[in-house]
Design a protein around this motif. Structure first.
Motif, PDB file in Angstrom:
ATOM      1  N   ILE A   1       0.846  -1.183   0.000  1.00  0.00           N
ATOM      2  CA  ILE A   1       0.000   0.000   0.000  1.00  0.00           C
ATOM      3  C   ILE A   1       0.887   1.241   0.000  1.00  0.00           C
ATOM      4  O   ILE A   1       1.782   1.367   0.841  1.00  0.00           O
ATOM      5  N   ILE A   2       0.652   2.147  -0.938  1.00  0.00           N
ATOM      6  CA  ILE A   2       1.510   3.320  -1.125  1.00  0.00           C
ATOM      7  C   ILE A   2       0.664   4.587  -1.130  1.00  0.00           C
ATOM      8  O   ILE A   2      -0.410   4.623  -1.758  1.00  0.00           O
ATOM      9  N   ALA A   3       1.134   5.612  -0.447  1.00  0.00           N
ATOM     10  CA  ALA A   3       0.533   6.945  -0.571  1.00  0.00           C
ATOM     11  C   ALA A   3       1.189   7.611  -1.778  1.00  0.00           C
ATOM     12  O   ALA A   3       2.150   8.359  -1.650  1.00  0.00           O
ATOM     13  N   ALA A   4       0.660   7.311  -2.967  1.00  0.00           N
ATOM     14  CA  ALA A   4       1.255   7.851  -4.188  1.00  0.00           C
ATOM     15  C   ALA A   4       1.072   9.356  -4.272  1.00  0.00           C
ATOM     16  O   ALA A   4       1.837  10.050  -4.942  1.00  0.00           O
ATOM     17  N   GLY A   5       0.063   9.858  -3.568  1.00  0.00           N
ATOM     18  CA  GLY A   5      -0.159  11.293  -3.464  1.00  0.00           C
ATOM     19  C   GLY A   5      -0.780  11.600  -2.122  1.00  0.00           C
ATOM     20  O   GLY A   5      -1.620  10.848  -1.619  1.00  0.00           O
ATOM     21  N   GLY A   6      -0.368  12.669  -1.475  1.00  0.00           N
ATOM     22  CA  GLY A   6      -0.930  13.040  -0.185  1.00  0.00           C
ATOM     23  C   GLY A   6      -0.534  12.091   0.930  1.00  0.00           C
ATOM     24  O   GLY A   6       0.545  11.487   0.909  1.00  0.00           O
ATOM     25  N   SER A   7      -1.438  11.914   1.904  1.00  0.00           N
ATOM     26  CA  SER A   7      -1.131  11.072   3.066  1.00  0.00           C
ATOM     27  C   SER A   7      -2.399  10.477   3.649  1.00  0.00           C
ATOM     28  O   SER A   7      -3.510  10.958   3.393  1.00  0.00           O
ATOM     29  N   PHE A   8      -2.225   9.434   4.441  1.00  0.00           N
ATOM     30  CA  PHE A   8      -3.320   8.808   5.181  1.00  0.00           C
ATOM     31  C   PHE A   8      -2.720   7.890   6.238  1.00  0.00           C
ATOM     32  O   PHE A   8      -1.517   7.603   6.220  1.00  0.00           O
ATOM     33  N   ASP A   9      -3.559   7.446   7.169  1.00  0.00           N
ATOM     34  CA  ASP A   9      -3.136   6.540   8.230  1.00  0.00           C
ATOM     35  C   ASP A   9      -3.729   5.162   7.993  1.00  0.00           C
ATOM     36  O   ASP A   9      -4.869   5.034   7.528  1.00  0.00           O
ATOM     37  N   ILE A  10      -2.965   4.122   8.327  1.00  0.00           N
ATOM     38  CA  ILE A  10      -3.454   2.747   8.268  1.00  0.00           C
ATOM     39  C   ILE A  10      -3.303   2.135   9.657  1.00  0.00           C
ATOM     40  O   ILE A  10      -2.207   2.152  10.234  1.00  0.00           O
ATOM     41  N   THR A  11      -4.394   1.611  10.191  1.00  0.00           N
ATOM     42  CA  THR A  11      -4.356   0.902  11.465  1.00  0.00           C
ATOM     43  C   THR A  11      -4.392  -0.593  11.194  1.00  0.00           C
ATOM     44  O   THR A  11      -5.341  -1.101  10.592  1.00  0.00           O
ATOM     45  N   LEU A  12      -3.337  -1.286  11.617  1.00  0.00           N
ATOM     46  CA  LEU A  12      -3.231  -2.735  11.462  1.00  0.00           C
ATOM     47  C   LEU A  12      -3.643  -3.409  12.760  1.00  0.00           C
ATOM     48  O   LEU A  12      -3.288  -2.952  13.851  1.00  0.00           O
ATOM     49  N   ASP A  13      -4.362  -4.524  12.641  1.00  0.00           N
ATOM     50  CA  ASP A  13      -4.919  -5.201  13.806  1.00  0.00           C
ATOM     51  C   ASP A  13      -4.848  -6.705  13.561  1.00  0.00           C
ATOM     52  O   ASP A  13      -5.409  -7.197  12.575  1.00  0.00           O
ATOM     53  N   ASP A  14      -4.132  -7.435  14.435  1.00  0.00           N
ATOM     54  CA  ASP A  14      -4.064  -8.889  14.287  1.00  0.00           C
ATOM     55  C   ASP A  14      -5.001  -9.609  15.243  1.00  0.00           C
ATOM     56  O   ASP A  14      -4.928 -10.838  15.409  1.00  0.00           O
ATOM     57  N   GLY A  15      -5.888  -8.856  15.895  1.00  0.00           N
ATOM     58  CA  GLY A  15      -6.825  -9.438  16.849  1.00  0.00           C
ATOM     59  C   GLY A  15      -6.349  -9.331  18.274  1.00  0.00           C
ATOM     60  O   GLY A  15      -7.143  -9.453  19.213  1.00  0.00           O
ATOM     61  N   VAL A  16      -5.045  -9.093  18.453  1.00  0.00           N
ATOM     62  CA  VAL A  16      -4.458  -8.947  19.788  1.00  0.00           C
ATOM     63  C   VAL A  16      -3.845  -7.561  19.947  1.00  0.00           C
ATOM     64  O   VAL A  16      -4.095  -6.841  20.914  1.00  0.00           O
ATOM     65  N   ASN A  17      -3.053  -7.164  18.961  1.00  0.00           N
ATOM     66  CA  ASN A  17      -2.360  -5.880  18.991  1.00  0.00           C
ATOM     67  C   ASN A  17      -2.742  -5.036  17.787  1.00  0.00           C
ATOM     68  O   ASN A  17      -3.100  -5.555  16.721  1.00  0.00           O
ATOM     69  N   LYS A  18      -2.633  -3.718  17.971  1.00  0.00           N
ATOM     70  CA  LYS A  18      -2.898  -2.770  16.894  1.00  0.00           C
ATOM     71  C   LYS A  18      -1.691  -1.861  16.712  1.00  0.00           C
ATOM     72  O   LYS A  18      -0.928  -1.617  17.644  1.00  0.00           O
ATOM     73  N   LYS A  19      -1.537  -1.356  15.501  1.00  0.00           N
ATOM     74  CA  LYS A  19      -0.454  -0.426  15.200  1.00  0.00           C
ATOM     75  C   LYS A  19      -0.929   0.537  14.118  1.00  0.00           C
ATOM     76  O   LYS A  19      -1.491   0.104  13.112  1.00  0.00           O
ATOM     77  N   LYS A  20      -0.688   1.831  14.348  1.00  0.00           N
ATOM     78  CA  LYS A  20      -1.064   2.833  13.353  1.00  0.00           C
ATOM     79  C   LYS A  20       0.190   3.312  12.626  1.00  0.00           C
ATOM     80  O   LYS A  20       1.202   3.625  13.244  1.00  0.00           O
ATOM     81  N   ILE A  21       0.098   3.362  11.295  1.00  0.00           N
ATOM     82  CA  ILE A  21       1.212   3.779  10.449  1.00  0.00           C
ATOM     83  C   ILE A  21       0.732   4.900   9.531  1.00  0.00           C
ATOM     84  O   ILE A  21      -0.322   4.783   8.899  1.00  0.00           O
ATOM     85  N   THR A  22       1.504   5.972   9.483  1.00  0.00           N
ATOM     86  CA  THR A  22       1.195   7.069   8.572  1.00  0.00           C
ATOM     87  C   THR A  22       2.019   6.917   7.299  1.00  0.00           C
ATOM     88  O   THR A  22       3.245   6.774   7.361  1.00  0.00           O
ATOM     89  N   LEU A  23       1.346   6.924   6.153  1.00  0.00           N
ATOM     90  CA  LEU A  23       2.022   6.884   4.858  1.00  0.00           C
ATOM     91  C   LEU A  23       1.893   8.252   4.210  1.00  0.00           C
ATOM     92  O   LEU A  23       0.786   8.768   4.045  1.00  0.00           O
ATOM     93  N   ASN A  24       3.016   8.858   3.856  1.00  0.00           N
ATOM     94  CA  ASN A  24       2.991  10.196   3.250  1.00  0.00           C
ATOM     95  C   ASN A  24       4.124  10.423   2.264  1.00  0.00           C
ATOM     96  O   ASN A  24       4.419  11.559   1.912  1.00  0.00           O
ATOM     97  N   ARG A  25       4.765   9.327   1.826  1.00  0.00           N
ATOM     98  CA  ARG A  25       5.851   9.441   0.853  1.00  0.00           C
ATOM     99  C   ARG A  25       5.611   8.443  -0.288  1.00  0.00           C
ATOM    100  O   ARG A  25       5.383   7.258  -0.027  1.00  0.00           O
ATOM    101  N   PRO A  26       5.674   8.892  -1.542  1.00  0.00           N
ATOM    102  CA  PRO A  26       5.404   7.999  -2.668  1.00  0.00           C
ATOM    103  C   PRO A  26       6.492   6.960  -2.914  1.00  0.00           C
ATOM    104  O   PRO A  26       6.326   6.104  -3.790  1.00  0.00           O
TER     105      PRO A  26
END
Length: 289
Positions: A215-240
């Motif tokens: 998954i790539i932020a080809a333009g602009g930016s957004f956040d992705i929250t990953l969840d494996d059912g036990v833990n979560k992690k938020k990642i910001t993508l803002n570089r193409p």
């Protein structure tokens, strides 16, 4: 001009933002071996100025607009690209250049072969000789490479990671390239992108059983929250030139889209509704939680 044509791509309209996807053989006449995107092109610059002996291409203006000039050695034709759901298919053996880039334009190119400098014809004089002497070019099919399978029940957010992709910086604009089994550990069988996402909307809200994604932020930016059912992690993508590698068995939500952002996704499989897990309770049950 010699099978060069505009291909209408699906445009799935959604109040949360539009989506366009493409896969072989439904929307393009070749298997994707390489994907690259061109961005940060200064005004007045021209890109391209070459031909390929074997490679086919599909060029899309995901954002903004530009012209593609096709030259078969006898005549020229200009194609104006300005819609995210239209792609220009260019067969092998056509000289092409790209010009008249609008501000913040983003060009996506899908290619039928991996990078091979011997496939390029960079001199127009050499191209004219090629067109007069070349016989029919035979495109050799590439054998698909089997990806490494993982058990989606056991995958965790630690199996997902941000990959640094090549950023080929040039005065005429930057290029980032992804090839099968090179920058990504799978064969690209589907490409799709989200655009025109209104402020405050979110996308995703599902997991996959077998699908791998970059998954790539080809333009602009957004956040992705990953969840494996036990833990979560938020990642910001803002570089193409960065991509988030997501393995099967991970729930993901995408939000905080900036204005004019484009979410580009390279996927390991063709679309299969049975691969989706759309209910979070079903997801945790499959993960044996």
């Amino acid at each position: 001009m010699g099978n060069v044509k505009i291909i209408e791509l699906p445009k799935i309209q959604d109040p949360r933002g539009n989506l366009t996807f493409l896969q072989n053989p439904d929307h393009l006449p070749f298997e994707v071996e390489r994907v690259y995107w061109i961005y940060d092109v200064p005004g007045g610059e021209t890109r391209g100025g070459h031909a390929f002996k074997k490679q086919e291409e599909l060029i899309i203006a995901i954002s903004g607009s530009f012209d593609v000039v096709i030259d078969d050695g006898k005549k020229k034709e200009v194609f104006h690209l300005n819609r995210s759901y239209e792609g220009l298919h260019i067969p092998a053996g056509k000289w092409r250049s790209m010009e008249n880039f609008s501000t913040n334009s983003l060009a996506l190119v899908l290619a039928s072969t991996p990078f091979d400098k011997e496939d390029y014809i960079r001199s127009y004089e050499s191209y004219l000789k090629f067109t007069t002497s070349a016989k029919e070019q035979q495109i050799v099919a590439h054998t698909a490479i089997n990806k490494v399978f993982v058990d989606m029940v056991k995958t965790t957010i630690n199996d997902c990671k941000v990959l640094e992709l090549d950023k080929n910086h040039r005065d005429k604009g930057n290029i980032t390239v992804v090839e099968n089994k090179s920058q990504v550990p799978f064969d690209i069988n589907r490409v799709y992108y989200l655009y025109d996402v209104p402020g405050g909307e979110d996308r995703g809200g599902h997991a996959h059983k077998d699908l791998y994604q970059l998954i790539i932020a080809a333009g602009g930016s957004f956040d992705i929250t990953l969840d494996d059912g036990v833990n979560k992690k938020k990642i910001t993508l803002n570089r193409p030139y960065q991509g988030l590698y997501v393995v099967p068995g991970i729930w993901r939500d995408i939000d905080n889209f900036s204005s004019g952002s484009t979410c580009l996704v390279l996927a390991s499989e063709k679309y299969d509704e049975n691969d989706y897990i759309r209910d979070y309770n079903d997801f945790t049950e499959i993960k044996n939680l």
